[in-house]
Design a protein around this motif. Structure first.
Motif, short mmCIF file in Angstrom:
data_model
loop_
_atom_site.label_atom_id
_atom_site.label_comp_id
_atom_site.label_asym_id
_atom_site.label_seq_id
_atom_site.Cartn_x
_atom_site.Cartn_y
_atom_site.Cartn_z
N TYR A 163 5.72 0.05 6.05
CA TYR A 163 6.21 1.06 4.84
C TYR A 163 7.24 1.99 5.23
N HIS B 271 -0.45 9.76 -4.00
CA HIS B 271 -0.89 8.50 -4.57
C HIS B 271 -1.61 8.86 -5.93
N PHE C 248 -1.19 -1.35 -16.87
CA PHE C 248 -2.11 -2.67 -16.21
C PHE C 248 -3.29 -2.80 -16.80
N ILE D 57 8.32 -9.45 -15.42
CA ILE D 57 8.21 -8.11 -15.17
C ILE D 57 9.23 -7.25 -15.68
N LEU E 26 7.85 -1.74 -8.92
CA LEU E 26 7.21 -2.65 -9.52
C LEU E 26 7.76 -4.08 -9.71
N ALA F 7 7.27 -5.41 -5.84
CA ALA F 7 6.24 -6.10 -5.53
C ALA F 7 5.60 -7.31 -6.76
N PRO G 93 0.37 -14.37 -0.44
CA PRO G 93 1.88 -14.04 -0.50
C PRO G 93 1.72 -12.66 0.42
N ARG H 291 -0.44 0.30 8.57
CA ARG H 291 -1.01 1.47 8.09
C ARG H 291 -0.69 2.45 9.29
N CYS I 57 -3.85 -3.67 -5.13
CA CYS I 57 -2.75 -4.08 -6.12
C CYS I 57 -3.21 -3.65 -7.27
N ILE I 58 -2.15 -2.99 -8.09
CA ILE I 58 -2.20 -2.48 -9.56
C ILE I 58 -2.07 -3.43 -10.29
C1 HEM Z 1 0.07 -12.92 -6.72
C2 HEM Z 1 0.89 -11.80 -6.83
C3 HEM Z 1 0.43 -10.72 -6.09
C4 HEM Z 1 -0.22 -10.55 -4.87
C5 HEM Z 1 -0.75 -11.45 -4.03
C6 HEM Z 1 -0.34 -8.98 -4.62
C7 HEM Z 1 -0.81 -8.51 -3.50
C8 HEM Z 1 -0.60 -7.23 -3.14
C9 HEM Z 1 -1.47 -6.49 -2.10
C10 HEM Z 1 -1.98 -7.16 -1.03
C11 HEM Z 1 -1.23 -5.14 -2.24
C12 HEM Z 1 -1.65 -3.96 -0.95
C13 HEM Z 1 -0.58 -3.90 -0.13
C14 HEM Z 1 -1.15 -2.95 1.05
O1 HEM Z 1 -2.46 -2.90 1.31
O2 HEM Z 1 -0.38 -2.28 1.75
C15 HEM Z 1 -0.44 -4.80 -3.46
C16 HEM Z 1 -0.05 -3.73 -4.03
C17 HEM Z 1 0.89 -3.49 -4.85
N1 HEM Z 1 1.07 -4.33 -5.94
FE1 HEM Z 1 0.55 -6.29 -5.68
N2 HEM Z 1 0.63 -8.31 -5.76
C18 HEM Z 1 0.87 -9.31 -6.46
C19 HEM Z 1 1.43 -9.15 -7.66
C20 HEM Z 1 1.73 -7.85 -8.20
C21 HEM Z 1 2.53 -7.68 -9.45
C22 HEM Z 1 2.71 -8.42 -10.51
C23 HEM Z 1 2.62 -6.20 -9.46
C24 HEM Z 1 3.30 -5.47 -10.56
C25 HEM Z 1 3.83 -5.83 -11.74
C26 HEM Z 1 2.20 -5.48 -8.27
C27 HEM Z 1 2.41 -4.33 -8.16
C28 HEM Z 1 1.81 -3.69 -7.02
C29 HEM Z 1 1.73 -2.10 -6.45
C30 HEM Z 1 2.50 -1.30 -7.38
C31 HEM Z 1 1.17 -2.17 -5.39
C32 HEM Z 1 0.87 -0.84 -4.66
C33 HEM Z 1 -0.32 -0.22 -5.23
C34 HEM Z 1 -0.77 1.17 -4.61
O3 HEM Z 1 -0.58 1.41 -3.52
O4 HEM Z 1 -1.51 1.80 -5.41
N3 HEM Z 1 1.61 -6.61 -7.46
N4 HEM Z 1 -0.19 -6.16 -4.06
#
Ligand code: HEM
Length: 493
Positions: free
Chosen positions: A83, A102, A113, A156, A265, A268, A332, A338, A405-406
């Protein structure tokens, strides 16, 4: 001071991973065979000490402990090498910001979302999937990884900007994202800044790709500056620009924050979804029985041959099991960091403030205690009644807690639409001589997957809906399941 905390409630095991190199720590093991290295760690404890470069860090190997970490985002805040790097790249957006910033950011984006809004976007997802494989011809070799990344970047892109990105921009974004995620991984496991200031070709590639990505985002935003006519479109950028105009001073955000959120966005949203899709087609080609059942399902649910609409999604139950199992088998998002914001106790061990803590969905998803025969791709493990009582923290492809994940609902809808529509019309095969290579970087999945497309003869219409196709006899490879933890060298960082 004793490092042991008083009266642990559980007989947790702690240990240190062997093979520490001076300066690089476990960086070499992580870099060369990351998945194998990860899977070796639980043998040394539920909480295992590592060295990332010279830096001490702890890998959390037990689901219950990971759950504790994810549920206490104030103590285990976003930070650590991954990070720290992402923050320089993406700014302080919702995915990278500290705990205290946050809540406000998440509240701002959350409406974009909501389930109902995502459901309303099913149609645009279908249009983009249809267009992504419109040019495919029978017997053609297609770059599945690139197609899936272009698809998810365009989806997206439409959710953010209403208009999809043009093909040239989507292709450039693809190249930049690939260079950046590869470079990020090395900078995470060997966080020694001096190494990355040397002007090597790889370092230059990383820098150039980061600059270009930022420029693409800036150009998209520049077209709709806050306050100018046309900024109030009903898309995610419209929501952000309205907040930037700031009628409510307490909630107003800067243009700089708009840029970080958009960048976050895209980064991610595009990368993870595309790798999930590429993995799904790769795994299906290795498991003909699961593929056959998928075909039977989509032939019934999508009998007309059109992409699934929102009402079709609940009927695509086997498709969703394939997707869930893909996310378990090859998450993925496979490795995250952290940092502790105060001294705390984890696994009965006192951890000082400022310590790097890692968790890995991949490691947890391959724990035989949670998933019997974990290296086997087996969608039926998710059948109702057969699904194991998965303990909290054991199945976390989208993480858990307030930093979950949002985009989960968005990603699941998009992936279901893409898998179902493509499987309705095409069977994707590995070309003869295909060698399986998984290249974990900042995220996990096949980045150069080329497959041969074969039109589905079982399809009632006989051919895909677009034009006459030249039918070509294809030799399918007797592909085999690679050891999940093998063949995972990381190239080109
Ligand atoms: C198969 C697809 C996806 C997987 C496997 C995935 C997985 C994850 C994971 C594991 C995290 C948490 C990371 C952490 O703990 O440090 C995360 C956070 C996040 N993801 Fe995804 N993601 C996917 C698709 C998406 C999509 C499509 C978007 C937006 C359009 C997105 C936006 C975000 C955002 C903004 C966060 C941060 C959330 C926060 O900290 O409040 N992700 N994602």
């Amino acid at each position: 001071m004793s490092r042991a905390a008083p009266e642990p409630k559980h007989a947790w095991r702690t240990g240190t991973a062997p093979g520490i190199f001076p300066l690089l720590g476990h960086g070499i093991a992580f870099y060369r065979k990351p998945l194998e290295f990860l899977n070796s760690l639980p043998a040394y404890g539920d909480l295992v000490e590592l060295r990332l470069g010279p830096r001490r860090a702890w890998m959390v190997c037990h689901p219950e402990l990971v759950h504790q970490v994810l549920m206490d985002a104030r103590t285990f805040d976003k930070g650590g090498p991954l990070y720290d790097r992402l923050r320089t790249l993406l700014g302080d957006g919702v995915g990278t910001c500290r705990h205290e910033a946050h809540r406000r950011q998440r509240r701002l984006l959350q409406p974009g979302f909501r389930k109902a809004r995502v459901a309303a976007q099913t149609e645009l997802m279908g249009e983009e999937v249809e267009s992504a494989c419109r040019e495919w011809r029978a017997g053609q070799e297609v770059d599945v990884s690139a197609t899936m990344l272009t698809l998810s970047a365009r989806v997206i892109g439409r959710a953010l900007f209403s208009d999809s990105l043009d093909a040239a921009t989507a292709a450039e974004m693809h190249r930049c994202l690939v260079a950046v995620v590869r470079g990020l991984f090395l900078r995470t496991v060997v966080p020694v800044d001096a190494l990355f200031r040397v002007p090597t070709p790889a370092n230059r590639r990383f820098r150039h790709a980061s600059i270009r990505l930022r420029a693409i985002v800036d150009a998209a935003i520049a077209e709709r500056r806050p306050g100018e006519p046309g900024t109030d479109r009903d898309d995610l950028l419209g929501v952000l620009l309205a907040a930037a105009r700031g009628n409510d001073a307490a909630e107003a955000i800067t243009e700089r924050e708009v840029r970080s959120q958009v960048f976050t966005l895209i980064f991610a949203g595009a990368e993870s979804t595309s790798l999930c899709l590429a993995s799904a087609f790769d795994l299906l080609a290795r498991h003909p029985e699961d593929e056959r059942r998928l075909h039977s399902e989509v032939d019934v649910v999508l009998a007309q041959g059109r992409p699934p609409g929102r009402d079709d999604l609940p009927r695509l139950v086997h498709t969703q099991r394939v997707l869930t199992e893909t996310l378990r088998h090859r998450p993925p998002g496979w490795l995250f960091t952290r940092v502790t914001t105060k001294e705390t106790v984890l696994a009965g061990y006192r951890i000082p403030q400022g310590t790097t803590v890692l968790y890995s969905p991949y490691l947890l998803h391959h724990d035989p205690a949670s998933f019997p025969d974990p290296d086997r791709f087996h969608p039926d493990r998710w059948l109702p009644g057969q699904a194991p009582a998965v303990p909290p923290g054991a199945m976390i492809p989208f993480a858990a807690g307030i930093r979950k994940c949002i985009g989960e609902t968005f990603a699941l809808a998009e992936a279901t639409v893409a898998i179902a529509f493509i499987a309705r019309h095409w069977r994707l095969r590995h070309p003869p001589g295909h060698v399986a290579r998984l290249r974990p970087a900042a995220s996990l999945g096949p980045r150069d997957l080329v497959m041969v497309c074969e039109p589905r003869s079982e399809s009632p219409s006989g051919t895909p809906p677009w034009g006459a196709l030249v039918s070509t006899a294809l030799t399918t490879t007797g592909s085999h399941e690679p050891r999940a933890a093998g063949g995972d060298h990381v190239h080109d960082a």
